[in-house]
Motif scaffolding. Structure first.
Motif, PDB file in Angstrom:
ATOM      1  N   ASN A   1      -6.762  24.249 -12.645  1.00 47.84           N
ATOM      2  CA  ASN A   1      -7.114  24.778 -11.331  1.00 47.84           C
ATOM      3  C   ASN A   1      -5.924  24.545 -10.408  1.00 47.84           C
ATOM      4  N   SER A   2      -5.216  25.599 -10.048  1.00 49.18           N
ATOM      5  CA  SER A   2      -3.982  25.464  -9.275  1.00 49.18           C
ATOM      6  C   SER A   2      -4.221  24.901  -7.888  1.00 49.18           C
ATOM      7  N   GLU A   3      -5.449  24.976  -7.399  1.00 51.28           N
ATOM      8  CA  GLU A   3      -5.767  24.416  -6.092  1.00 51.28           C
ATOM      9  C   GLU A   3      -5.874  22.903  -6.156  1.00 51.28           C
ATOM     10  N   ARG A   4      -6.316  22.399  -7.305  1.00 52.36           N
ATOM     11  CA  ARG A   4      -6.577  20.970  -7.448  1.00 52.36           C
ATOM     12  C   ARG A   4      -5.577  20.255  -8.345  1.00 52.36           C
ATOM     13  N   MET A   5      -4.715  20.985  -9.005  1.00 57.33           N
ATOM     14  CA  MET A   5      -3.835  20.387 -10.000  1.00 57.33           C
ATOM     15  C   MET A   5      -2.399  20.869  -9.846  1.00 57.33           C
ATOM     16  N   ILE A   6      -1.468  20.058 -10.344  1.00 58.10           N
ATOM     17  CA  ILE A   6      -0.077  20.443 -10.508  1.00 58.10           C
ATOM     18  C   ILE A   6       0.339  20.017 -11.911  1.00 58.10           C
ATOM     19  N   CYS A   7       1.494  20.467 -12.355  1.00 59.03           N
ATOM     20  CA  CYS A   7       1.892  20.111 -13.715  1.00 59.03           C
ATOM     21  C   CYS A   7       3.399  19.963 -13.820  1.00 59.03           C
TER      22      CYS A   7
ATOM     23  N   VAL B   1      -3.734  15.479 -11.183  1.00 57.49           N
ATOM     24  CA  VAL B   1      -4.650  15.816 -10.095  1.00 57.49           C
ATOM     25  C   VAL B   1      -3.840  15.829  -8.796  1.00 57.49           C
ATOM     26  N   LYS B   2      -3.974  16.889  -8.021  1.00 57.70           N
ATOM     27  CA  LYS B   2      -3.218  17.032  -6.778  1.00 57.70           C
ATOM     28  C   LYS B   2      -3.861  16.167  -5.691  1.00 57.70           C
ATOM     29  N   THR B   3      -3.155  15.142  -5.265  1.00 59.40           N
ATOM     30  CA  THR B   3      -3.737  14.196  -4.308  1.00 59.40           C
ATOM     31  C   THR B   3      -4.004  14.842  -2.947  1.00 59.40           C
ATOM     32  N   SER B   4      -3.161  15.782  -2.538  1.00 54.55           N
ATOM     33  CA  SER B   4      -3.336  16.391  -1.219  1.00 54.55           C
ATOM     34  C   SER B   4      -4.655  17.136  -1.111  1.00 54.55           C
ATOM     35  N   TYR B   5      -5.103  17.711  -2.230  1.00 49.73           N
ATOM     36  CA  TYR B   5      -6.368  18.443  -2.201  1.00 49.73           C
ATOM     37  C   TYR B   5      -7.539  17.503  -1.927  1.00 49.73           C
ATOM     38  N   PHE B   6      -7.440  16.269  -2.446  1.00 48.66           N
ATOM     39  CA  PHE B   6      -8.554  15.329  -2.339  1.00 48.66           C
ATOM     40  C   PHE B   6      -8.431  14.386  -1.140  1.00 48.66           C
ATOM     41  N   LEU B   7      -7.409  14.583  -0.310  1.00 48.89           N
ATOM     42  CA  LEU B   7      -7.245  13.710   0.857  1.00 48.89           C
ATOM     43  C   LEU B   7      -8.475  13.687   1.762  1.00 48.89           C
TER      44      LEU B   7
ATOM     45  N   VAL C   1       0.848  -1.187   0.000  1.00 44.90           N
ATOM     46  CA  VAL C   1       0.000   0.000   0.000  1.00 44.90           C
ATOM     47  C   VAL C   1       0.888   1.243   0.000  1.00 44.90           C
ATOM     48  N   MET C   2       0.534   2.240  -0.810  1.00 41.73           N
ATOM     49  CA  MET C   2       1.230   3.515  -0.803  1.00 41.73           C
ATOM     50  C   MET C   2       0.517   4.461   0.152  1.00 41.73           C
ATOM     51  N   THR C   3       1.250   5.019   1.079  1.00 34.11           N
ATOM     52  CA  THR C   3       0.665   5.949   2.037  1.00 34.11           C
ATOM     53  C   THR C   3       0.849   7.384   1.562  1.00 34.11           C
ATOM     54  N   PHE C   4      -0.085   8.238   1.943  1.00 33.99           N
ATOM     55  CA  PHE C   4      -0.014   9.648   1.587  1.00 33.99           C
ATOM     56  C   PHE C   4       0.778  10.416   2.638  1.00 33.99           C
ATOM     57  N   ALA C   5       1.234  11.598   2.249  1.00 35.55           N
ATOM     58  CA  ALA C   5       1.873  12.485   3.216  1.00 35.55           C
ATOM     59  C   ALA C   5       0.846  12.883   4.274  1.00 35.55           C
ATOM     60  N   LYS C   6       1.291  13.031   5.516  1.00 38.44           N
ATOM     61  CA  LYS C   6       0.374  13.334   6.610  1.00 38.44           C
ATOM     62  C   LYS C   6      -0.179  14.749   6.530  1.00 38.44           C
ATOM     63  N   LYS C   7       0.589  15.651   5.934  1.00 38.38           N
ATOM     64  CA  LYS C   7       0.153  17.041   5.856  1.00 38.38           C
ATOM     65  C   LYS C   7      -0.031  17.468   4.410  1.00 38.38           C
ATOM     66  N   ASN C   8      -0.916  18.424   4.227  1.00 40.67           N
ATOM     67  CA  ASN C   8      -1.178  18.964   2.901  1.00 40.67           C
ATOM     68  C   ASN C   8      -0.174  20.075   2.619  1.00 40.67           C
ATOM     69  N   GLY C   9       1.049  19.670   2.284  1.00 38.97           N
ATOM     70  CA  GLY C   9       2.097  20.654   2.019  1.00 38.97           C
ATOM     71  C   GLY C   9       2.115  21.082   0.564  1.00 38.97           C
ATOM     72  N   LYS C  10       2.819  22.168   0.302  1.00 39.75           N
ATOM     73  CA  LYS C  10       2.927  22.667  -1.060  1.00 39.75           C
ATOM     74  C   LYS C  10       3.975  21.862  -1.821  1.00 39.75           C
TER      75      LYS C  10
ATOM     76  N   PRO D   1       3.208  10.157  -3.017  1.00 36.96           N
ATOM     77  CA  PRO D   1       2.410  10.544  -4.191  1.00 36.96           C
ATOM     78  C   PRO D   1       1.919  11.978  -4.055  1.00 36.96           C
ATOM     79  N   GLN D   2       2.191  12.767  -5.063  1.00 33.64           N
ATOM     80  CA  GLN D   2       1.750  14.161  -5.069  1.00 33.64           C
ATOM     81  C   GLN D   2       0.674  14.420  -6.121  1.00 33.64           C
ATOM     82  N   GLY D   3       0.595  13.541  -7.105  1.00 33.84           N
ATOM     83  CA  GLY D   3      -0.383  13.747  -8.164  1.00 33.84           C
ATOM     84  C   GLY D   3      -0.756  12.446  -8.844  1.00 33.84           C
ATOM     85  N   ILE D   4      -1.871  12.487  -9.576  1.00 36.13           N
ATOM     86  CA  ILE D   4      -2.324  11.374 -10.410  1.00 36.13           C
ATOM     87  C   ILE D   4      -2.357  11.880 -11.849  1.00 36.13           C
ATOM     88  N   ALA D   5      -1.621  11.218 -12.739  1.00 39.72           N
ATOM     89  CA  ALA D   5      -1.531  11.674 -14.122  1.00 39.72           C
ATOM     90  C   ALA D   5      -2.918  11.805 -14.737  1.00 39.72           C
TER      91      ALA D   5
END
Length: 261
Positions: free
Chosen positions: A195-201, A247-253, A138-147, A225-229
């Motif tokens: 959408n810079s809040e929900r996406m990275i590139c 898609v920025k994974t931290s936004y959807f945590l 299992v891949m775990t996410f970062a605990k905090k929603n960092g930039k 993981p920071q994003g989903i292609a």
């Protein structure tokens, strides 16, 4: 209830469902045990990420059922390196049916009960938990929603085309390093579709990129993981003018935690 409220633009921009990691190299076998190969009719279609023993996260358009026939055969393969072989490490999960139908199953086969779309993301729920091992984790996410700052180097992997104009997917997992782009630049190019809040590139150097069908694969930065292609420019994966979008994974945590814990 299944939600279909995601960007329809994604499908047209993704340029179809053929796979592709452009540039890069063959990944060390089983070095990314969280990776999933989402297959339709035994054909690798998208990547995914195991986020719990019974859940796989991917891009929403990978399983937009309006694109596929009800007769299509959906499977998720975990623990794979060479997807053309029946490796001992592989854990095959499933057919996808709504509603599920009864049929003869192999011992390692389980049904996917349902999938849930949330705009740009989708998760698959497996009927049975995958058996974790050194090949399936299992891949775990970062605990905090960092930039996620620009100019850092991240990586993405998948089973795909080695060249933008190729016609045969790679049998083995390949990986490539990519550099993140400034969100302002992404917004300038993609305008209302970014959408810079929900996406990275990330920006391609013309030689390295993810491509069609690698949608759903996780972008890994600093081991997390920071994003989903999600999409690229009209199938032109190595276009240096238009950044590739995730898609920025931290936004959807919060949404992920609320729905699956």
């Amino acid at each position: 209830m299944v939600h279909y409220s995601f960007l329809l633009l994604v499908i047209s921009l993704a340029g179809g469902m053929e796979s592709g990691i452009i540039g890069g190299k063959v990944a060390k076998p089983h070095s990314r045990p969280y990776m999933a190969s989402i297959q339709i009719n035994k054909h690798h279609t998208c990547g995914g990420m195991l986020i719990r023993e019974d859940y796989v996260l991917t891009a929403a358009h990978c399983l937009n059922r309006s694109v596929f026939s009800s007769r299509d055969h959906f499977e998720v393969v975990l623990g794979a390196h060479n997807i053309t072989k029946k490796e001992k490490s592989q854990y095959l999960s499933s057919e996808f049916h709504t509603p599920p139908v009864t049929q003869q199953l192999t011992p390692n086969t389980v049904y996917i009960m349902h999938f849930v779309l949330f705009k740009l993301l989708c998760y698959l729920q497996l009927k049975n938990k995958a058996k974790l091992s050194k090949f399936v984790k299992v891949m775990t996410f970062a605990k905090k929603n960092g930039k996620t700052p620009a100019n850092i180097h991240c990586s993405i992997a998948g089973w795909g085309l080695k060249t933008p104009k190729g016609n045969q997917a790679s049998d083995v997992m390949r990986e490539v390093n990519l550099k993140l782009q400034f969100s302002t630049e992404c917004k300038n190019k993609w305008q209302q579709y970014f959408n810079s809040e929900r996406m990275i590139c990330s920006i391609s150097d013309g030689k390295h990129a993810f491509c069609m069908g690698d949608s759903g694969s996780p972008l890994i930065c600093n081991t997390k993981p920071q994003g989903i292609a999600s999409y690229t420019f009209n199938g032109d994966c190595t276009n240096k003018s238009y950044p590739q979008v995730y898609v920025k994974t931290s936004y959807f945590l919060p949404w992920i935690k609320k729905n699956i814990g």
